[in-house]
Each structure stands twice: as structure tokens, then as C-alpha cells.
Enzyme design. Structure first.
Site, PDB file in Angstrom:
ATOM      1  N   HIS A 188      42.385  32.559  48.286  1.00 55.82           N
ATOM      2  CA  HIS A 188      41.748  31.532  49.121  1.00 55.82           C
ATOM      3  C   HIS A 188      40.610  30.766  48.436  1.00 55.82           C
ATOM      4  CE1 HIS A 188      38.503  34.410  49.764  1.00 55.82           C
ATOM      5  NE2 HIS A 188      39.313  35.261  50.368  1.00 55.82           N
TER       6      HIS A 188
ATOM      7  N   HIS B 270      45.165  28.838  49.372  1.00 59.05           N
ATOM      8  CA  HIS B 270      45.347  29.038  50.809  1.00 59.05           C
ATOM      9  C   HIS B 270      44.080  28.607  51.544  1.00 59.05           C
ATOM     10  CE1 HIS B 270      48.898  32.032  50.811  1.00 59.05           C
ATOM     11  NE2 HIS B 270      48.852  31.408  49.652  1.00 59.05           N
TER      12      HIS B 270
END
Length: 238
Positions: A57, A152
Site C-alpha cells: 500500500h 493498493h
């Protein structure tokens, strides 16, 4: 039906061993159309992310230090999701984390606040047996533009999943068609029920029948002989 497409990012893979939510993204659909009434939260998880999670992420521990804790946004989130159908890719993962956050606050599970939870990963596995069904794979297969997804992110992934879900379920409205004058400003859309028309029946030729049988054999192989089409009685057209 009001639908919410939801995604989370977390510090790691296990809520039961102390990992926490760091980001929540929600996208609202009404009548299968995007409304723009979305929600997005960054959260202070009160712990650092695992190194592998950071690679996924890219949200640094330092960035999250001054963000609100889950307790500060829980009421807003629950009110937003109340009574809606929640659509999540690999739902058990996100629901597990949401339930753990609620448990830490002495609150009932997330599913008690919503009408139901739909797992789009399970849907994709039924539609595309034996194929890769990650969000990226589905975007490629269904021609959803994910060129901006280098890492992400909960809101971006929820937006992509909303497009993927609409594409996967677009056959639901196959008997209804919107008709409008695309060149007119403020055109009135008329709903035409195609069931009022008598449509011609076009039978498959030998080549098309052979290609259909080849596809069924591939599905048989991928599903271990559980192809649903094989169980549907074939009617004869005179």
C-alpha cells in the site's frame, strides 16, 4: 437497493494477532449507478505496518501518526453503511478486520449494521472458473482502466471494484433498455421493456455448436465436471 463497494488497507494480514486497519474506501451505488457520495478515511492504527504490507500500500507509518483512530470515525462509517448491501473483494478479509475494530470498541459485528455482504471474488470465481480473479486480472478481462493503480489504495480499489462489479452483473438488466436521443441536451430517457417484442430464434450452425462444445469441455476441466450448463435441459425448437 443502495450498495456500497468497500475496501480496506491494513498493517498486515491478521486482525487476530493485532494488525489494524489504516485506510477505508467506500463508493456508493444507487440503481447500479455511481452517485459520487463516497467515503474515505486514513486511520492511525497505533502500530507500525509490516514491511511486506508497506510494499503493497505504500502508506508510511509517519503519514498515519496524526490521523484519527478508528473510534473517531466509527459512527460516521456505520451510519453511512447502515442498511446497504456491501460489496467487497475477498470479503472475509475486510469483514474480519472491521469486526475486530468494532470488537475492540465493545460494538456488535459489522454485518449487523448492513442488509448483506456480497463477495465479488466468489462471484468472479463462478463466472470465470479456473482463471485468475484478482482485481487487476478482472480489470484487464473486463476492460476497466486500472492504469493509475501502481499501489493498493482503499478508495481507488473500491472505485475500480465498482466498475468491475457493474460489468460482472450487467446481464441483470438484459430485458430492459434505456432509449434516449444522445444528441439532445437534457434528453428524457425512456425505459423500453423488450419483452413486448417477439424476437426471432437463430439456431447455432455446426461450427458454432462445435465451438460451444469445446468451451463446455474447458469448463468441465476447470470445474471438475461441475459445469452448470450440462445440467440444463435443452429444448428443441421446431
Amino acid at each position: 437497493m443502495r450498495q456500497i463497494v468497500l475496501d480496506t488497507e491494513t498493517t498486515g494480514l491478521s486482525a487476530e494477532t493485532g494488525d489494524r486497519i489504516i485506510e477505508i474506501g467506500c463508493v456508493e451505488l444507487l440503481a447500479r449507478k455511481l452517485t459520487g457520495n463516497n467515503k474515505h478515511f486514513y486511520l492511525n492504527p497505533e502500530r507500525d505496518s509490516h514491511e511486506d504490507a508497506l510494499k503493497v500500500h505504500g502508506i508510511s507509518n509517519e503519514f498515519l501518526r496524526d490521523k484519527p483512530k478508528f473510534a473517531a470515525v466509527v459512527d460516521e462509517l456505520m451510519e453511512y453503511c447502515a442498511g446497504a448491501e456491501i460489496i467487497i473483494h475477498n470479503a472475509s478479509f475486510d469483514i474480519g478486520f472491521l469486526n475486530k475494530e468494532l470488537e475492540l470498541l465493545g460494538r456488535p459485528p459489522f454485518t449487523g449494521h448492513v442488509s448483506k455482504v456480497t463477495d465479488s471474488l466468489a462471484m468472479a470465481k463462478e463466472l470465470f472458473p479456473g482463471k485468475r480473479n484478482s482485481l487487476d486480472a478482472l480489470c484487464d478481462r473486463l476492460e476497466v482502466d486500472n492504469s493509475g493503480r501502481t499501489l493498493h489504495g482503499a478508495l481507488l480499489d473500491a472505485e475500480l471494484l465498482a466498475d468491475v462489479y457493474i460489468n460482472m452483473t450487467r446481464g441483470q438488466d438484459a430485458l430492459l433498455m434505456d432509449v434516449a436521443d444522445s444528441g439532445a441536451v437534457g434528453a428524457i430517457v425512456t425505459r423500453v421493456d423488450l419483452r413486448q417484442f417477439t424476437l426471432p430464434v437463430l439456431l447455432a450452425n455446426d461450427q458454432e455448436a462445435a465451438e460451444h462444445e469445446d468451451m463446455l469441455k474447458q469448463l468441465d476441466k476447470a470445474s471438475g465436471g461441475k459445469t452448470v450448463w450440462r445440467q440444463v435441459p435443452v429444448s428443441t425448437v421446431a
